[in-house]
Structures are given as C-alpha cells and as structure tokens.
Design a protein around this motif. Structure first.
Motif, short mmCIF file in Angstrom:
data_model
loop_
_atom_site.label_atom_id
_atom_site.label_comp_id
_atom_site.label_asym_id
_atom_site.label_seq_id
_atom_site.Cartn_x
_atom_site.Cartn_y
_atom_site.Cartn_z
N LYS A 95 36.91 43.35 46.19
CA LYS A 95 36.60 42.20 45.33
C LYS A 95 37.66 41.11 45.41
O LYS A 95 37.41 39.97 45.03
N TYR A 96 38.85 41.45 45.92
CA TYR A 96 39.98 40.52 45.87
C TYR A 96 40.45 40.17 47.28
O TYR A 96 40.23 40.92 48.24
N HIS A 127 45.26 35.51 43.30
CA HIS A 127 44.13 36.21 43.91
C HIS A 127 43.98 37.63 43.37
O HIS A 127 42.93 38.26 43.56
N TYR A 130 41.92 36.96 39.91
CA TYR A 130 40.64 36.27 40.03
C TYR A 130 39.91 36.80 41.26
O TYR A 130 40.32 36.53 42.39
N PRO A 131 38.84 37.57 41.10
CA PRO A 131 38.08 38.06 42.26
C PRO A 131 37.53 36.90 43.09
O PRO A 131 37.47 35.75 42.63
N LYS A 132 37.15 37.18 44.32
CA LYS A 132 36.61 36.16 45.21
C LYS A 132 35.41 35.48 44.56
O LYS A 132 34.49 36.13 44.07
N GLY A 133 35.43 34.14 44.58
CA GLY A 133 34.31 33.37 44.05
C GLY A 133 34.32 33.21 42.53
O GLY A 133 33.43 32.57 41.98
N ARG A 134 35.32 33.75 41.85
CA ARG A 134 35.37 33.65 40.39
C ARG A 134 36.11 32.38 39.99
O ARG A 134 37.20 32.10 40.48
N ASP A 135 35.51 31.63 39.08
CA ASP A 135 36.14 30.41 38.56
C ASP A 135 37.19 30.79 37.53
O ASP A 135 36.98 31.68 36.70
N GLU A 138 36.36 31.23 33.88
CA GLU A 138 35.71 32.44 33.40
C GLU A 138 36.71 33.47 32.89
O GLU A 138 36.32 34.51 32.35
N ASP A 141 40.18 38.69 35.72
CA ASP A 141 39.62 40.02 35.93
C ASP A 141 40.54 40.73 36.92
O ASP A 141 40.28 40.75 38.12
#
Length: 232
Positions: A95-96, A127, A130-135, A138, A141
């Motif tokens: 995810k990262y 990174h 914040y997982p890939k594609g997460r703004d 939000e 995480d």
C-alpha cells in the motif's frame, strides 16, 4: 581458665574434628567464591568482546525527508556475515511507496566492524503514513509495525539472532518527519508549471495552424492554413 584447659584435654579428639570440619567448610567456600569470580570475569570479558547488531530507524541528514534503516554494531567486536529479514504483512507493505523489497533473499553483509553501521534507504517519511493515492486531507493511515530479524556471527563463528520491532509511529508528532520535504514541494511546483506550459504550447500550436491573410480591400476575414505543426 583451668576448667577450659581440662575440657580441651578431655575432648581433644572432638576439638580436632571440629577444627578439621571448619577448615573444610572454609576451603569449600573459598573454592566456590573463586569459581564464581572466574565465571563473572569470563562473562565480562565475553560481553566486552562480542558483537551486537541492533536494527533501528534513522532520519536522513540531507533534509530530503528520507527515513533509513540502520544495522548498528553496538558491541565490542566485529560482526561477520550479517543478514536481515523483514517480517511484514505483504498486503500492507504494498500500500505504501517503500523503496526496499521486503520479501527478497539477499546475501549476507560480510562485515560490520565495531561501532560501525550499515544503512539503507527505506522510504520518504510522509509516504509511510499516506498510502499510495491517498490525499493528505483524508488524514494519515500509517504503515503497520513490522519485525526485522537480524543474524550474525562473531569472529569465532558463533551465531546470533535477534528480532526488532519497527514502528514508524515512534516519530508521531515530531515536526517535519511526516511532512513533504521542501525539495519535493519545489519539484511538484515545477511539474505543475511544466504542465501549464505544455498546455499553453498546444494552444499556441493550434493558433499557428491558421494564418490571417486579410488585406484592406477584402470585405471578409481571410484565413490560410500555415505550415504543418508537429503535435507529438
């Protein structure tokens, strides 16, 4: 005094036995103490000459926001054939944007001398939360805690193995760790400028395809196709 001498004379054999017993107990006590001191000195000498590898996070000093992993030899001897294995949930790792493969088999590091370390890049700090594609709006995480198993040998070939829990949230609430570093912010700004310039270039190319050829005597606007434009 005379009574004491008479008692010793009458019980001479008993006194000899008691004296021998006390002497034997004293000798045994000295022997036990000697063995104990020898064992303690041996343990201290061993502790003072054995390597000890510790796995830990480090913040890169270059200001890039990078988080590294170091294998530091905090012992008093050289560590031979040092290897490490990352024990983590593969789905969570994917995810990262992590720069190291967690499930790859690697040859052992030949040597980490006393008071030295081996360091490699792990990820950019933000990174890891914040997982890939997460703004960022939000919320964070963070990467789940994972374990690194480290194995090594001493100079005599004795093997060691230790597990270390790695939790990125040890840096929680520390300024700058999970923020995008200034250099990357500049790169993002330049990328945005480049995209805007690219859009303007396309508009300019579209305008160049038609050339205004109107003269004073013409009663209507005249347009002529210009030279072909490379749109690639």
């Amino acid at each position: 005094m005379i009574e004491i001498l008479e008692w010793l004379s009458d019980n001479g054999q008993t006194v000899v036995v008691l004296g021998s017993l006390i002497s034997a107990i004293s000798t045994l006590a000295i022997a036990v103490l000697t063995v104990f001191l020898w064992w303690e000195n041996r343990a201290l000498r061993k502790a003072g000459s054995e390597p000890n590898i510790v796995s830990h996070f480090e913040i890169h000093s270059g200001g890039s926001g990078a988080v590294d992993i170091s294998l530091s030899n905090v012992g008093k001897g050289p560590a031979i054939d040092v290897s490490f294995t990352i024990l983590a949930d593969p789905d969570n790792f994917r995810k990262y944007d992590i720069k190291i493969s967690h499930d790859k088999d690697r040859p052992a590091i030949t040597l980490i001398p006393q008071s030295e370390k081996f360091t490699f890049h792990f990820a950019i700090g933000y990174h890891l939360v914040y997982p890939k594609g997460r703004d960022a709006k939000e919320g964070i995480d963070p990467l789940n805690p994972f374990t690194i198993n480290v194995k090594w040998k001493n100079a005599l070939g004795k093997c060691y193995s230790k597990n270390y829990l790695m939790d990125i949230m040890q840096f929680d609430d520390l300024p700058g760790i999970f923020e995008k570093p200034p250099l990357l912010k500049i790169v993002d700004s330049l990328d945005n400028i480049g995209q805007e310039i690219g859009g303007l270039r396309k508009q300019a190319n579209d305008l160049r395809e038609l050339v205004d050829t109107t003269v004073i005597r013409d009663c209507a606007l005249q347009k002529t196709m210009g030279n072909p434009v490379n749109k690639s």
